[in-house]
Design an enzyme around this catalytic site. Structure first.
Site, PDB file in Angstrom:
ATOM      1  CE  LYS A  66       3.767  70.044 -58.826  1.00 34.77           C
ATOM      2  NZ  LYS A  66       2.543  69.671 -59.562  1.00 34.77           N
TER       3      LYS A  66
ATOM      4  NE  ARG B  89       1.537  70.723 -70.246  1.00 29.30           N
ATOM      5  CZ  ARG B  89       0.247  70.644 -69.910  1.00 29.30           C
ATOM      6  NH1 ARG B  89      -0.659  71.297 -70.637  1.00 29.30           N
ATOM      7  NH2 ARG B  89      -0.136  69.948 -68.872  1.00 29.30           N
TER       8      ARG B  89
END
Length: 500
Positions: free
Chosen positions: A265, A339
């Site tokens: 990020k 996920r």
């Protein structure tokens, strides 16, 4: 904080000795001869005060009232929403002041004393929360006792008790989400879960790397392999119903810090990635509230907890891993790690033959773009389950919004090198993430709550919100009666004195 429920009319509240008296004033308050009612009437007549929810007027040592300080606050229509707005405003006015004992007078409200008491306790505790864990000289919390005054004591008890339990649960969720990653490692989160095991009817098991490997959770392990901190798979059980009754399973994403892994990020605001365990924190908070409320149902909580770090051992874009379900996954973006841990937890949930499964996750920035910070995203393969969660969000004022799950959204997850890719394109990112999770939920009714926009606030008010603990508790309490009926049928569709 200590809360006490007490029967107090407006006349009696004038004699209550306290550091501060908060009086909620609804629209159309009838005139009366007591000092509080007279003060309200004079203030409204002079134009200095109005009953709109959140409007304030303060007075110091007014004649005929025993309280040192009086805060009149508008409560509008007296609904739970207006009560929360009013109490939040009043507590904000007192925050930082010398008040230690506060009387919160709900006696003038005309609606349900139970609903008003619950809303008032939740709002009061929420407004009083102060994070202190990692401060060397934390400011002392002066306010330590709140007396909630109502007209009908018996009617208010249930709502008051629920409000205290929710306050405890939300505070716990906020605390663990707020802690920096070095004070909220997977091991420490597991210890927090074990503390919950001291409450009635709650049992806790914690699995480490060897047990997780034995289960074949290759997707979960792939995310954790770049971190020095060992993963933990936390299993909580609240057994309040018959042993034969299938449980509701809650699955909370527990990424205790998310760098993005190799797909790192940007540095700006990366510190907020300590909040990536917001789903796990909400499961902890929900179990704290269950321990206090003791409802007659069975609930399982699953928390896959790990860090997502860019170590030399970290999983790489293009790597293919095998999930617990046997499905292979091509990891195209290591920052889509939530996920990957959730899918193995969802497969693990099958062993409980659950009545329903709800996963909670700070999953996608796309959901923040879609819904902002007002409503959590709700995805479900079951209409009845989706309606139950939506209704719980409305009743708890912890709102959600149902999003689509059309099969066509899964097209972007196709890959030449595995059964499924972990990301699709940018378009509909929150939906394609949910479609990925849906692949692992074929054996039970399932819903997914994307709380990326609602689990914390940024800017000057930076901090965890504790959402969606209120929604989950209302949903679970609604299942107490539903548990007496057959398992949810899936439908195809694209105490009087308590401490908080």
């Amino acid at each position: 904080m200590d809360f006490e429920l007490k029967s107090l009319t407006l006349a009696r509240v004038c004699t209550e000795k306290c550091d501060a008296l908060i009086v909620l004033v609804p629209d159309g308050l009838a005139s009366a001869a007591d000092p509080v009612s007279s003060l309200v009437a004079q203030a409204i007549k002079s134009g200095d005060f109005e009953s709109k929810a959140g409007k304030l007027l303060g007075a110091y040592a007014p004649a005929g009232i025993a309280a040192t300080r009086v805060v009149l606050v508008g409560a509008g229509d007296g609904s739970a929403k207006s009560v929360k707005t009013a109490v939040a405003a009043a507590m904000g006015a007192l925050r930082g002041g010398p008040a230690r004992r506060v009387v919160l007078a709900l006696s003038a409200l005309r609606g349900s004393d139970s609903e008003a008491a619950q809303a008032a306790v939740q709002a009061c505790d929420y407004a009083s929360y102060v994070y202190t864990t990692t401060k060397s000289k934390p400011a002392a919390q002066k306010l330590n006792r709140v007396v909630v005054g109502v007209k009908a004591l018996a009617e208010a008890r249930a709502g008051f008790s629920r409000g205290v339990a929710l306050a405890q649960g939300v505070s716990l969720a906020r605390e663990w989400a707020n802690r920096p990653a070095n004070h909220a490692t997977p091991t420490l989160v597991a210890q927090a879960a074990r503390e919950l095991g001291k409450l009635p009817n709650i049992k806790v098991d914690v699995l480490g790397p060897k047990e997780v490997a034995k289960l074949g959770m290759g997707s979960f392990m792939a995310v954790a392999q770049g971190s020095e901190e060992p993963l933990r798979f936390i299993v909580l059980r609240y057994d309040g119903g018959p042993k034969t009754e299938p449980p509701v399973v809650l699955v909370g994403k527990g990424i205790t810090f998310d760098t993005g892994g190799i797909s790192m990020k940007p540095a700006a605001e990366m510190d907020e990635m300590k909040y990536d365990m917001g789903g796990a924190a909400s499961v902890l908070g929900t179990f704290r509230a269950l321990g206090a409320l003791q409802p007659a149902l069975n609930v399982v909580g699953l928390i896959p907890a790990c860090e997502n770090m860019p170590d030399g051992r970290a999983v790489k874009p293009g790597d293919v891993v095998t999930s617990m379900s046997g499905q292979t996954i091509e990891i195209l973006n290591t920052d889509a790690e939530g996920r990957l841990v959730l899918c193995d937890a969802l497969t693990y949930a099958e062993r409980f033959k659950p009545r329903a499964v709800v996963d909670i996750a700070t999953l996608t920035g796309a959901c923040v773009i879609a819904l902002g910070s007002i409503r959590s995203g709700l995805f479900s393969s079951d209409d009845a389950l989706a309606q139950s969660l939506t209704s719980a969000g409305d009743s708890s004022l912890d709102l959600c919004w149902r999003m689509p799950l059309d099969d066509e959204y899964a097209e972007g997850l196709k890959t030449n090198f595995a059964d499924v890719a972990n990301v699709a394109g940018r378009a509909g990112g929150s939906i394609t993430a949910a479609k990925f999770l849906q692949r692992f939920t074929g054996k039970f009714p399932w819903a997914h709550l994307d709380i990326a926009g609602t689990a914390w606030k940024g800017g000057a008010a930076k901090g965890a919100t504790g959402r969606p603990v209120p929604l989950l508790i209302d949903f679970l309490l609604g299942q107490v009666q539903a548990a007496k009926k057959p398992t949810l049928k899936r439908t195809a569709r694209p105490a009087v004195k308590s401490r908080a």
